[in-house]
Design a protein around this motif. Structure first.
Motif, short mmCIF file in Angstrom:
data_model
loop_
_atom_site.label_atom_id
_atom_site.label_comp_id
_atom_site.label_asym_id
_atom_site.label_seq_id
_atom_site.Cartn_x
_atom_site.Cartn_y
_atom_site.Cartn_z
N LEU A 96 0.90 -1.29 0.23
CA LEU A 96 -0.15 0.00 -0.03
C LEU A 96 0.79 1.32 -0.04
O LEU A 96 1.95 1.29 0.53
N ALA A 97 0.47 2.37 -0.62
CA ALA A 97 1.30 3.49 -0.78
C ALA A 97 0.29 4.62 -0.61
O ALA A 97 -0.86 4.69 -0.99
N LEU A 98 0.61 5.62 -0.22
CA LEU A 98 -0.28 7.13 -0.41
C LEU A 98 0.44 7.97 -1.34
O LEU A 98 1.50 8.12 -1.41
N GLU A 99 -0.44 8.56 -2.29
CA GLU A 99 -0.03 9.69 -3.45
C GLU A 99 -0.87 10.61 -3.14
O GLU A 99 -1.91 10.59 -3.53
N GLY A 100 -0.50 11.78 -2.44
CA GLY A 100 -1.40 12.71 -1.92
C GLY A 100 -2.66 12.26 -1.03
O GLY A 100 -2.38 11.61 -0.08
N ASP A 101 -3.99 12.46 -1.50
CA ASP A 101 -4.95 11.74 -0.80
C ASP A 101 -5.12 10.40 -1.26
O ASP A 101 -6.11 9.81 -0.83
N ASP A 102 -4.73 9.82 -2.33
CA ASP A 102 -5.13 8.61 -2.89
C ASP A 102 -4.37 7.59 -2.39
O ASP A 102 -3.34 7.48 -2.09
N VAL A 103 -5.02 6.56 -1.81
CA VAL A 103 -4.67 5.27 -1.37
C VAL A 103 -4.68 4.31 -2.49
O VAL A 103 -5.39 3.79 -3.21
N LEU A 104 -3.33 3.75 -2.59
CA LEU A 104 -2.80 2.80 -3.70
C LEU A 104 -2.76 1.64 -3.15
O LEU A 104 -1.81 1.52 -2.10
N VAL A 105 -3.10 0.55 -3.82
CA VAL A 105 -2.93 -1.03 -3.38
C VAL A 105 -2.43 -1.77 -4.47
O VAL A 105 -2.75 -1.47 -5.79
N ASP A 106 -1.60 -2.68 -4.10
CA ASP A 106 -0.93 -3.60 -5.43
C ASP A 106 -1.38 -5.02 -4.69
O ASP A 106 -0.81 -5.55 -3.82
N PRO A 107 -2.40 -5.57 -5.48
CA PRO A 107 -2.95 -6.91 -4.75
C PRO A 107 -2.11 -8.03 -5.37
O PRO A 107 -2.43 -9.03 -4.85
N ASP A 108 -0.89 -7.64 -6.02
CA ASP A 108 -0.06 -8.75 -6.38
C ASP A 108 1.41 -8.65 -5.72
O ASP A 108 2.21 -9.65 -5.81
N THR A 109 1.61 -7.57 -4.91
CA THR A 109 2.63 -7.70 -3.92
C THR A 109 2.41 -7.78 -2.59
O THR A 109 1.42 -7.20 -1.98
N ILE A 110 2.60 -9.13 -2.03
CA ILE A 110 2.17 -9.55 -0.51
C ILE A 110 3.24 -9.33 0.04
O ILE A 110 4.67 -9.27 -0.27
N VAL A 111 3.02 -8.53 1.45
CA VAL A 111 4.17 -7.87 2.23
C VAL A 111 4.28 -8.73 3.59
O VAL A 111 4.85 -8.27 4.60
N ASN A 112 3.58 -9.99 3.59
CA ASN A 112 3.75 -10.66 4.78
C ASN A 112 3.76 -12.29 4.35
O ASN A 112 3.81 -12.41 2.88
N ALA A 113 4.10 -13.10 5.26
CA ALA A 113 4.30 -14.42 4.64
C ALA A 113 2.92 -15.34 4.87
O ALA A 113 2.99 -16.62 5.42
N ALA A 114 2.04 -14.69 4.72
CA ALA A 114 0.69 -15.63 4.96
C ALA A 114 0.43 -16.72 3.99
O ALA A 114 0.98 -16.71 2.98
#
Length: 114
Positions: A96-114
């Motif tokens: 997830l990233a913030l760009e100004g007020d926009d919340v951006l998500v990348d559903p193909d980049t997992i940041v935990n080991a679930a």
């Protein structure tokens, strides 16, 4: 990493959670629970509880976790790990990233080991 706009940060107050759908690289929509914890940090987790496939976006945010409304399983917002039973399997946490007020998500980049 392909970030996609998922929401406006202004629409999520601390303690809020909402369901967003974001397309993956394969074209399939991903259901993501977008949550803002008490200190204002944003988190993107898989929307489905690993205990009984209930929508986590209908749950509550508290103490750095997202609680499933059905049976009370809670998941750490940063790691996706269950912090209470009955769930024992983590949920996926996405980039997830913030760009100004926009919340951006990348559903193909997992940041935990679930």
């Amino acid at each position: 990493m392909t970030l996609t706009r998922a929401a406006s940060a202004a629409d999520l107050a601390p303690g809020d959670v909402t369901l967003v759908t974001v397309p993956g690289a394969d074209g399939r929509e991903r259901r993501i629970a977008l949550a803002r914890d008490e200190d204002g940090s944003l988190h993107a987790l898989d929307d489905i509880c690993t205990h009984e496939r209930i929508s986590l976006s209908d749950g509550e945010v508290f103490d750095g976790a997202l609680e499933c409304w059905k049976h009370g399983s809670a998941f750490d917002l940063r790691t996706g790990r269950p912090t209470s039973l009955p769930a024992t399997v983590p949920v996926t946490v996405y980039a997830l990233a913030l760009e100004g007020d926009d919340v951006l998500v990348d559903p193909d980049t997992i940041v935990n080991a679930a």
